[in-house]
Structures are given as C-alpha cells and as structure tokens.
Design an enzyme around this catalytic site. Structure first.
Site, PDB file in Angstrom:
ATOM      1  CB  SER A 136      45.381  41.351  50.629  1.00  0.00           C
ATOM      2  OG  SER A 136      45.348  42.753  50.494  1.00  0.00           O
ATOM      3  CG  HIS A 175      48.860  40.908  53.358  1.00  0.00           C
ATOM      4  ND1 HIS A 175      50.190  40.581  53.549  1.00  0.00           N
ATOM      5  CD2 HIS A 175      48.850  41.909  52.440  1.00  0.00           C
ATOM      6  CE1 HIS A 175      50.942  41.338  52.778  1.00  0.00           C
ATOM      7  NE2 HIS A 175      50.160  42.166  52.095  1.00  0.00           N
ATOM      8  CG  ASP A 205      48.232  45.271  51.324  1.00  0.00           C
ATOM      9  OD1 ASP A 205      49.424  44.932  51.298  1.00  0.00           O
ATOM     10  OD2 ASP A 205      47.308  44.548  50.926  1.00  0.00           O
ATOM     11  CG  MET A 216      49.132  51.097  50.362  1.00  0.00           C
ATOM     12  SD  MET A 216      48.042  50.869  48.964  1.00  0.00           S
ATOM     13  CE  MET A 216      48.287  49.119  48.659  1.00  0.00           C
ATOM     14  CG  HIS A 229      52.988  44.727  52.468  1.00  0.00           C
ATOM     15  ND1 HIS A 229      52.470  44.398  51.223  1.00  0.00           N
ATOM     16  CD2 HIS A 229      54.207  45.290  52.215  1.00  0.00           C
ATOM     17  CE1 HIS A 229      53.322  44.747  50.276  1.00  0.00           C
ATOM     18  NE2 HIS A 229      54.379  45.304  50.853  1.00  0.00           N
ATOM     19  CG  MET A 247      53.500  48.677  50.284  1.00  0.00           C
ATOM     20  SD  MET A 247      52.072  48.086  49.371  1.00  0.00           S
ATOM     21  CE  MET A 247      51.068  47.542  50.741  1.00  0.00           C
ATOM     22  CG  MET A 258      56.081  43.761  46.415  1.00  0.00           C
ATOM     23  SD  MET A 258      54.556  43.483  47.338  1.00  0.00           S
ATOM     24  CE  MET A 258      53.285  44.094  46.206  1.00  0.00           C
ATOM     25  N   GLY A 299      50.703  49.155  45.471  1.00  0.00           N
ATOM     26  CA  GLY A 299      49.826  50.324  45.433  1.00  0.00           C
ATOM     27  C   GLY A 299      48.357  49.962  45.283  1.00  0.00           C
ATOM     28  CG  PHE A 300      46.337  50.757  42.904  1.00  0.00           C
ATOM     29  CD1 PHE A 300      45.262  51.521  43.356  1.00  0.00           C
ATOM     30  CD2 PHE A 300      47.507  51.405  42.532  1.00  0.00           C
ATOM     31  CE1 PHE A 300      45.366  52.898  43.430  1.00  0.00           C
ATOM     32  CE2 PHE A 300      47.617  52.793  42.599  1.00  0.00           C
ATOM     33  CZ  PHE A 300      46.530  53.544  43.049  1.00  0.00           C
ATOM     34  N   GLY A 301      45.255  46.730  44.535  1.00  0.00           N
ATOM     35  CA  GLY A 301      44.856  45.334  44.370  1.00  0.00           C
ATOM     36  C   GLY A 301      44.369  45.118  42.944  1.00  0.00           C
ATOM     37  N   GLY A 302      44.122  43.882  42.607  1.00  0.00           N
ATOM     38  CA  GLY A 302      43.509  43.562  41.317  1.00  0.00           C
ATOM     39  C   GLY A 302      44.406  43.722  40.102  1.00  0.00           C
ATOM     40  CG  ASP A 355      51.270  41.198  48.439  1.00  0.00           C
ATOM     41  OD1 ASP A 355      50.132  41.035  47.968  1.00  0.00           O
ATOM     42  OD2 ASP A 355      51.567  42.136  49.208  1.00  0.00           O
ATOM     43  N   GLY A 356      50.426  39.726  45.193  1.00  0.00           N
ATOM     44  CA  GLY A 356      49.957  40.457  44.009  1.00  0.00           C
ATOM     45  C   GLY A 356      49.544  39.533  42.877  1.00  0.00           C
ATOM     46  N   GLY A 357      48.273  39.645  42.487  1.00  0.00           N
ATOM     47  CA  GLY A 357      47.781  38.883  41.331  1.00  0.00           C
ATOM     48  C   GLY A 357      47.707  37.385  41.565  1.00  0.00           C
ATOM     49  N   GLY A 393      44.035  38.961  47.671  1.00  0.00           N
ATOM     50  CA  GLY A 393      43.022  39.957  48.000  1.00  0.00           C
ATOM     51  C   GLY A 393      41.775  39.729  47.167  1.00  0.00           C
TER      52      GLY A 393
HETATM   53  C1  DX5 Z   1      49.488  45.568  46.590  1.00  0.00           C
HETATM   54  C2  DX5 Z   1      49.273  44.879  47.918  1.00  0.00           C
HETATM   55  C3  DX5 Z   1      48.644  43.541  47.815  1.00  0.00           C
HETATM   56  C4  DX5 Z   1      47.284  43.550  47.189  1.00  0.00           C
HETATM   57  C5  DX5 Z   1      47.025  42.193  46.608  1.00  0.00           C
HETATM   58  O1  DX5 Z   1      50.225  46.718  46.785  1.00  0.00           O
HETATM   59  O2  DX5 Z   1      50.502  44.715  48.601  1.00  0.00           O
HETATM   60  O3  DX5 Z   1      48.615  42.888  49.088  1.00  0.00           O
HETATM   61  O4  DX5 Z   1      46.257  43.862  48.085  1.00  0.00           O
HETATM   62  O5  DX5 Z   1      45.816  42.236  45.963  1.00  0.00           O
HETATM   63  P1  DX5 Z   1      45.413  41.236  44.824  1.00  0.00           P
HETATM   64  O6  DX5 Z   1      45.409  39.860  45.440  1.00  0.00           O
HETATM   65  O7  DX5 Z   1      44.069  41.712  44.421  1.00  0.00           O
HETATM   66  O8  DX5 Z   1      46.440  41.349  43.720  1.00  0.00           O
HETATM   67 ZN    ZN Z   2      50.556  43.446  50.454  1.00  0.00          ZN
END
Ligand code: DX5
Ligand code: ZN
Length: 220
Positions: free
Chosen positions: A10, A35, A37, A39, A68, A70, A139, A144-147, A178-180, A200
């Site tokens: 990501s 990937h 994202d 937004m 993806h 969003m 999901m 909305g956010f990574g990490g 996707d996520g975490g 990501g």
């Molecule tokens: C969140 C995104 C994810 C995000 C994943 O809204 O869809 O793709 O970038 O990031 P990590 O791997 O850091 O959770």
């Molecule tokens: Zn994503």
C-alpha cells in the site's frame, strides 16, 4: 512451489516525496501488486491522491495496480482510474448506489471488479454480488489511515466468505485483507481464508521489505 498468497504494497505508507523510488523498492523486494488507496475527504476523513499519480507511476513499474476507491460516487471516476493503469478497481459497498451496474462498468473498462466492506458492514450486504466480482476486500481497520491496529472481529467475516466461496461452484473471487497487516495478523488472516494481503506500514517503514514479504507469504 510458488506461494498462493499474494502481497500488495500500500503506497499510502510510502515517502510521497519520492514515489518512483519507493515503488521500485517494493517491486525489487518481490511484491505482487501495488495497492493504491484513493481517499476523497468525504467517505473517509483523509485525502490521499488521484489518477494523476497512477498515470505518472505506470511507466515506472510493471506491478499491476490494485486500486482501492474510498470515495463517494465511485461511478464518476472509474474511467479515469482505468485509463491511469488500474488492473483491479475495488469500490466500497457502502458508497455504491447501483453496485451491479458499477461492477459491469468496471469490467467493460477491462479491469477486474472488486468490492470492499468496512469493519461494521456485514457479509450479507455483498452476498448477492459475489458471483459478479473478482475480488472481495475485507477491511481490518476503519478506512482512512495507515498504521492502525488490526480489528480481529473481521476474521469471522473472512471465514464466512471463504466458506461461501468453497460451497458454491460458480464463485471464484480473491479474498483480500487490508489494514494492520504484519507477521502475526497475516497468519490469522490467511488461516481465515485471505489470499491477498495488503501491507503499508509493515513494508515501507522497514529496511527489510524482502524478508517481510516472505514472512507475509508464510515462507519466512
Ligand atoms: C486504509 C487503507 C490501507 C492502509 C493500510 O484505509 O485502505 O490500505 O494503507 O495500511 P497499514 O498496512 O499501515 O495498516
Ligand atoms: Zn486499501
């Protein structure tokens, strides 16, 4: 034997001041997909980037683009994202007024249609569409956010989708999570049925992306 698990990097977690270098880094490290994202600051509380970035990057990499969306009103933007090099276009069921029509339009643009569900959205919302899509994205964080931290209640949804996939012959979609995602959560997601892992932070905030990709594929 080649692993059946694919890893999608990501770009949201990359250094935006040098995207070309970042993409080449994960490509060399062996990811399967890039990937992207997208937004819009409406469907999610963040703004990332648009088709211009994909257009610039497509000449720099051979990685297939896994887009993806969003965003609200995805119908309005799919053509631009297809032209910008997307191989897969995934939209959120929560945003689609006419998901069936949207899936058909994505296919007409020569892209693979995917459908995404937020952590609070039940599998029943996408069940009637499963035979029409190539990918279902579950999901495991609020988009909305990574990490963010992996939401483990999403594992039950992965299991339910995997059960449905196995029980009906006319279905053949990939199950993306996707996520975490990290070494531990990847194991949980894979044993619940996922075969594409989006990562990501875990890949871009590391000097050992190659090793981590292998770990995610359960080869490490
Ligand atoms: C969140 C995104 C994810 C995000 C994943 O809204 O869809 O793709 O970038 O990031 P990590 O791997 O850091 O959770
Ligand atoms: Zn994503």
């Amino acid at each position: 034997m080649k692993s059946k698990i694919r890893v999608a990097a990501s770009l949201l977690a990359a250094d935006f001041s040098d995207l070309s270098r970042e993409v080449k880094m994960v490509e060399r490290a062996g990811v399967d997909l890039l990937h992207l994202d997208i937004m819009d600051g409406h469907f999610v509380n963040n703004i990332s980037f648009g088709p211009g970035i994909l257009n610039s990057l497509k000449a720099k990499t051979k990685l297939p683009f896994d887009t993806h969306l969003m965003i609200e009103n995805p119908q309005r933007y799919i053509r631009e994202f297809a032209r910008a090099g997307s191989r897969i276009i995934t939209f959120h069921i929560e945003t689609a007024r006419n998901p069936r029509k949207l899936i058909k339009s994505i296919r007409k643009l020569d892209c693979s249609p995917g459908i995404a569900l937020n952590p609070q959205t039940p599998v029943s919302r996408v069940k009637p569409l499963l035979k029409e899509v190539d990918l279902v994205l579950v999901m495991t964080v609020n988009p909305g956010f990574g990490g963010q931290k992996f939401i483990s209640s999403s594992l039950a949804k992965l299991r339910e989708l995997k059960r449905t996939l196995k029980s009906r012959q006319n279905l053949k979609f990939d199950l993306e999570v996707d996520g975490g995602i990290n070494r531990e959560t990847a194991k949980m997601a894979v044993s619940a049925g996922a075969n594409i892992l989006v990562a990501g932070t875990y890949l871009f905030q590391s000097k050992e992306a190659k090793k981590r990709i292998k770990e995610l594929r359960c080869e490490g």
